[in-house]
Design a protein around this motif. Structure first.
Motif, PDB file in Angstrom:
ATOM      1  N   SER A 338       0.818  -1.207   0.000  1.00  0.00           N
ATOM      2  CA  SER A 338       0.000   0.000   0.000  1.00  0.00           C
ATOM      3  C   SER A 338       0.859   1.266   0.000  1.00  0.00           C
ATOM      4  O   SER A 338       0.592   2.221  -0.740  1.00  0.00           O
ATOM      5  N   GLN A 341       2.465   1.665  -3.431  1.00  0.00           N
ATOM      6  CA  GLN A 341       1.461   2.085  -4.413  1.00  0.00           C
ATOM      7  C   GLN A 341       1.282   3.607  -4.354  1.00  0.00           C
ATOM      8  O   GLN A 341       1.249   4.287  -5.385  1.00  0.00           O
ATOM      9  N   GLU A 342       1.190   4.137  -3.150  1.00  0.00           N
ATOM     10  CA  GLU A 342       1.038   5.581  -2.978  1.00  0.00           C
ATOM     11  C   GLU A 342       2.295   6.330  -3.419  1.00  0.00           C
ATOM     12  O   GLU A 342       2.212   7.363  -4.094  1.00  0.00           O
ATOM     13  N   GLN A 343       3.460   5.786  -3.078  1.00  0.00           N
ATOM     14  CA  GLN A 343       4.720   6.438  -3.429  1.00  0.00           C
ATOM     15  C   GLN A 343       4.906   6.522  -4.955  1.00  0.00           C
ATOM     16  O   GLN A 343       5.270   7.580  -5.491  1.00  0.00           O
ATOM     17  N   THR A 345       2.612   6.351  -7.291  1.00  0.00           N
ATOM     18  CA  THR A 345       1.593   7.224  -7.886  1.00  0.00           C
ATOM     19  C   THR A 345       1.967   8.692  -7.734  1.00  0.00           C
ATOM     20  O   THR A 345       1.853   9.480  -8.676  1.00  0.00           O
ATOM     21  N   ARG A 346       2.459   9.062  -6.563  1.00  0.00           N
ATOM     22  CA  ARG A 346       2.792  10.464  -6.309  1.00  0.00           C
ATOM     23  C   ARG A 346       4.090  10.895  -6.975  1.00  0.00           C
ATOM     24  O   ARG A 346       4.224  12.051  -7.394  1.00  0.00           O
ATOM     25  N   PHE A 351      -0.752   4.959 -11.452  1.00  0.00           N
ATOM     26  CA  PHE A 351      -1.580   4.351 -10.415  1.00  0.00           C
ATOM     27  C   PHE A 351      -1.558   2.834 -10.612  1.00  0.00           C
ATOM     28  O   PHE A 351      -2.269   2.282 -11.436  1.00  0.00           O
ATOM     29  N   ARG A 391     -10.608   1.427  -3.464  1.00  0.00           N
ATOM     30  CA  ARG A 391      -9.649   1.921  -2.480  1.00  0.00           C
ATOM     31  C   ARG A 391     -10.274   3.064  -1.705  1.00  0.00           C
ATOM     32  O   ARG A 391     -10.777   4.017  -2.291  1.00  0.00           O
ATOM     33  N   SER A 393      -9.607   6.127   0.676  1.00  0.00           N
ATOM     34  CA  SER A 393      -8.521   6.986   1.138  1.00  0.00           C
ATOM     35  C   SER A 393      -8.661   7.266   2.626  1.00  0.00           C
ATOM     36  O   SER A 393      -9.754   7.464   3.146  1.00  0.00           O
ATOM     37  N   ASN A 395      -7.231   9.853   3.884  1.00  0.00           N
ATOM     38  CA  ASN A 395      -7.089  11.301   4.019  1.00  0.00           C
ATOM     39  C   ASN A 395      -8.444  11.996   3.932  1.00  0.00           C
ATOM     40  O   ASN A 395      -9.327  11.564   3.202  1.00  0.00           O
TER      41      ASN A 395
END
Length: 408
Positions: A338, A341-343, A345-346, A351, A391, A393, A395
């Motif tokens: 997880s 995946q975020e790293q 994408t950013r 994605f 997914r 989030s 946040n």
């Protein structure tokens, strides 16, 4: 040997990699009498004289550009949705972050159906159609079921898909939209596989389970062909692949061996790395124990659905590929998946699916412990789109009221 060949495909016969029995490729075959998967073999000696890389120059940008090394003998049987030739992307920001400057991603998220499973479906269904198959059944964790359903619709075939009830909803919807018979099982992919076997025995259906028919691997191996062609026939040092049934890793290894035998590449093959989740890591355990086959992984669990396979009949072939190339097997946690995946994408705007993120997490670990060296060319496979997975989030998201003015 049962040699049948024409100028479109150099397919010769099927062979058992375990007991070396030979089978006709002009008839429907499933597995060897010893229970092993069967592998397609080609007349590579003749092909090496007849075929060279320059012949690819003006061909269509799909996987069928390699038709000499694919099993469909007559092009009218091909079922195509434009699959293949996905991007091989340099990942500069992530590579800098990992200290792997020559980091590349083979991005399968752009395939029809949103995953690499389209490759196996395209070739598997095309060959089944050529052999006169009208209906098939497969167990699937999600992505393969959706892909095979869509290609079946394209090819005018009937399909039955058996999925665990926890398979991603979007993949279930894909099966239903394509007109497939979708059956959900209260259990794992292994339970789905057992139910498929019972239905095959009872109804005489064509069993398209991964590695229980010889041609899905042939579609998967085109990832290997493309990587080499996109690198101008230079061989990378490492290829990392998310591994469930292992058909993709087996296929890539097979592709590299075939290219080596016809003289298109030379030198050592890339070190192949099988990546699994710590919640389901039978190949990793077998490799760590230096075994040639894996044990069933009890009480398996992972959010990376497509690598949630507690036992595969091709385990010995996956392990052979790792051992023969000096590769490795590594597992990562769902939390590491997880986070990666975020790293990715950013940092890179890609994605990834969880399985693809797992391979990047593995590359990060292998670089940090020195197994991957800084100057090595490393190819990571992202096998599908993150959009296929729901997914939530963590946040908070700002909700705007159009009747209110902006506040500072």
């Amino acid at each position: 040997m049962f040699m049948v060949r024409d100028n479109y495909s150099y397919l010769s016969h099927l062979e058992c990699p375990k007991c070396e029995l030979i089978y006709h490729s002009t008839e429907v075959q499933q597995v060897c009498s010893c229970g092993s998967p069967l592998l397609a073999r080609y007349d590579l000696e003749s092909l090496s004289k007849d075929w060279d890389p320059s012949s690819l120059k003006d061909r269509e940008k799909n996987l069928w550009r390699y038709h000499e090394l694919l099993p469909v003998r007559q092009p009218q049987h091909i079922v195509c949705l434009g699959e293949g030739m996905t991007p091989l992307l340099r990942m500069p920001s992530l590579g800098m972050d990992m200290s792997i400057p020559k980091l590349y991603m083979k991005d399968e998220s752009l395939m029809p159906s949103g995953s690499f499973k389209a490759r196996g479906a395209a070739v598997g269904i095309s060959k089944a159609k050529e052999l006169g198959v009208h209906r098939f059944i497969i167990p699937s964790n999600g992505s393969a079921g959706a892909a095979w359903s869509l290609y079946a619709a394209r090819g005018g075939m009937s399909s039955s898909i058996v999925m665990p009830v926890h398979a991603p909803r979007i993949t279930r919807d894909g099966c239903i939209a394509a007109g497939a018979e979708l059956l959900l099982v209260k259990g794992s992919i292994s339970d789905a596989g057992r139910m498929v076997a019972e239905k095959v025995k009872r109804e005489g259906l064509y069993d398209a389970t991964a590695l229980k028919e010889p041609y899905r691997i042939e579609g998967k191996k085109t990832m290997g062909f493309e990587i080499i062609e996109q690198m101008d026939f230079e061989v990378p040092d490492v290829i990392l692949y998310p591994t469930g049934t292992g058909a993709g890793l087996i296929g890539i290894h097979k592709a590299l061996q075939e290219l080596q035998e016809i003289g298109w590449i030379s030198g050592p093959l890339p070190r192949l790395v099988a990546v699994q989740s710590k919640g389901c890591a039978p190949i990793v355990k077998a490799w760590e124990d230096q075994q040639t086959k894996s044990m069933f992984w009890e009480q398996s669990s992972t959010e990376a659905h497509d690598i949630h396979v507690p036992k595969t009949i091709g385990d010995f072939l996956v392990l052979d590929a790792i051992y023969q190339t000096g590769g490795a097997a590594i597992s990562v946690t769902d939390e590491e998946i997880s986070a990666e995946q975020e790293q990715v994408t950013r940092m890179e705007g890609s994605f990834l699916c969880p399985e693809g993120a797992a391979t990047f997490a593995a590359a990060r670990i292998l670089r940090s412990n020195g197994w991957i060296e800084e100057e090595e060319k490393v190819v990571v496979l992202n096998t599908g789109s993150g959009l296929k997975y729901p997914r939530i989030s963590s946040n908070e998201v700002t909700l705007l009221d159009p009747e209110e003015a902006w506040t500072s």
